[in-house]
Design an enzyme around this catalytic site. Sequence first.
Site, PDB file in Angstrom:
ATOM      1  N   ARG A 111     -33.918 -26.345  25.517  1.00  0.00           N
ATOM      2  CA  ARG A 111     -35.384 -26.020  25.079  1.00  0.00           C
ATOM      3  C   ARG A 111     -36.295 -25.715  26.128  1.00  0.00           C
ATOM      4  O   ARG A 111     -35.956 -26.055  27.245  1.00  0.00           O
ATOM      5  CB  ARG A 111     -35.449 -27.202  23.946  1.00  0.00           C
ATOM      6  CG  ARG A 111     -35.803 -28.528  24.862  1.00  0.00           C
ATOM      7  CD  ARG A 111     -36.330 -29.617  24.014  1.00  0.00           C
ATOM      8  NE  ARG A 111     -36.538 -30.905  24.874  1.00  0.00           N
ATOM      9  CZ  ARG A 111     -35.973 -31.927  24.599  1.00  0.00           C
ATOM     10  NH1 ARG A 111     -34.616 -31.885  24.090  1.00  0.00           N
ATOM     11  NH2 ARG A 111     -35.998 -33.091  25.247  1.00  0.00           N
ATOM     12  N   GLY A 161     -30.955 -21.275  30.021  1.00  0.00           N
ATOM     13  CA  GLY A 161     -31.943 -22.165  30.745  1.00  0.00           C
ATOM     14  C   GLY A 161     -33.283 -22.270  29.905  1.00  0.00           C
ATOM     15  O   GLY A 161     -33.252 -21.441  28.921  1.00  0.00           O
ATOM     16  N   HIS A 162     -33.885 -23.135  30.190  1.00  0.00           N
ATOM     17  CA  HIS A 162     -35.183 -23.438  29.477  1.00  0.00           C
ATOM     18  C   HIS A 162     -36.270 -22.014  29.560  1.00  0.00           C
ATOM     19  O   HIS A 162     -36.285 -21.348  30.440  1.00  0.00           O
ATOM     20  CB  HIS A 162     -35.947 -24.624  29.698  1.00  0.00           C
ATOM     21  CG  HIS A 162     -36.419 -24.644  31.019  1.00  0.00           C
ATOM     22  ND1 HIS A 162     -36.618 -25.861  31.827  1.00  0.00           N
ATOM     23  CD2 HIS A 162     -36.659 -23.690  32.352  1.00  0.00           C
ATOM     24  CE1 HIS A 162     -37.090 -25.683  33.004  1.00  0.00           C
ATOM     25  NE2 HIS A 162     -36.878 -24.344  33.377  1.00  0.00           N
ATOM     26  N   ASN A 163     -36.771 -21.782  28.355  1.00  0.00           N
ATOM     27  CA  ASN A 163     -37.832 -20.611  28.057  1.00  0.00           C
ATOM     28  C   ASN A 163     -37.242 -19.368  28.500  1.00  0.00           C
ATOM     29  O   ASN A 163     -37.955 -18.404  28.659  1.00  0.00           O
ATOM     30  CB  ASN A 163     -39.026 -20.937  29.234  1.00  0.00           C
ATOM     31  CG  ASN A 163     -39.736 -22.243  28.680  1.00  0.00           C
ATOM     32  OD1 ASN A 163     -39.703 -23.322  29.625  1.00  0.00           O
ATOM     33  ND2 ASN A 163     -40.731 -21.953  27.859  1.00  0.00           N
ATOM     34  N   GLN A 173     -39.474 -32.072  29.167  1.00  0.00           N
ATOM     35  CA  GLN A 173     -39.373 -30.929  28.426  1.00  0.00           C
ATOM     36  C   GLN A 173     -39.543 -30.749  26.962  1.00  0.00           C
ATOM     37  O   GLN A 173     -38.715 -31.494  26.234  1.00  0.00           O
ATOM     38  CB  GLN A 173     -37.613 -30.409  28.396  1.00  0.00           C
ATOM     39  CG  GLN A 173     -37.239 -30.503  29.894  1.00  0.00           C
ATOM     40  CD  GLN A 173     -37.801 -29.115  30.631  1.00  0.00           C
ATOM     41  OE1 GLN A 173     -37.533 -28.014  30.375  1.00  0.00           O
ATOM     42  NE2 GLN A 173     -38.631 -29.525  31.736  1.00  0.00           N
TER      43      GLN A 173
END
Length: 342
Positions: A230, A251-253, A210
């Site tokens: 991230r 969550g990511h993105n 990540q």
Amino acid sequence: MVDTRFHRFVGPIALGALLAQVGRNDLVGSLSNPDHLITGVSELALAGPGDLALAAQPSYVEELRRTAAGAVLIAPALRDAAPAGTILVALDKPHNLFADILDTLYPSSTRAIIAAGRDDLGAPIFERDVTLGANVVVGPGVEIGRGTVIGANTVIGAGVTIGRNCIIAANCTIDCAHLGNDVVLHSGVRVGTEGFGWLDLGRSNRKIPQLGRVIIQDRVEIGANSTIDRGALGDTVIGDGTKVDNLVQIGHNCRIGRNCLIAAMSGLSGSTILGDGVLLGGGVGTSGHLTIGAGTVVHGRAAVTKDWPAGSKLAGAPAQDIRDFWRELATTRKLSKGEKQG
């Protein structure tokens, strides 16, 4: 692309040499230019001529057609969508090789919350009237703006930037992130934690590196014990003026627009997009890789599983238009009462 303030890059390196280094000499002979220099890794939409990118499944096709990436790890079925001149590394399950390459170019030893040996970032920089509570830990290269208050026991990772007049409460951790002005983080907030990304699901459960960031824009407020992961490669973004309640998982993105409100116990799976002014009630969940249009209201405990246009009003699990939700509920009650009377 990967921000080298947070993740040290060991390149540049020729593509053929990189493949050999990760044990895939068998792919070198098929390259149109094995000497092409890889200067970074990026998402298809943001990649440049020196970048290596990934196209693993059909959902990547539109971005693949427009990419400027110099080289792409690609599933064989997608080859025809790649721009002319792009160096293609075609193989089944390209995501696995991509993870090997990320681990090689951005070693895990550089991804600690206080990265060791980052003297290249220099000493932290504080503008005037910055207040640090007891036992605050500040990594190399951190920048903190005028009038910001950092509460006790907070840990700020290498390279993080925090704007002016922010309030960071006690026991927060901030890593791989850039914060704007007038941001408020309540106690126990975690910003920039690793996203929940895995390969070979249910078997080896291999972690996908990540390597992205969190961007928190001006006037954002994050409630106690909420977590913002991230991005995997790109950014997780929280837009201007958005307010997030306690115990929320982002969550990511994910990309959250301006002036959104997200109530407690909500969970946004990776790559959820919220337009401006979206309101999420308590306990709302999303299944990820979907878009909720601007001005949408999602009532508590709804489970959003698909895209919805701007101005929608949603309820239920799975979420549906609120008028359909109430109509179905009324019909079910009538049927239930009818059976009892019979």
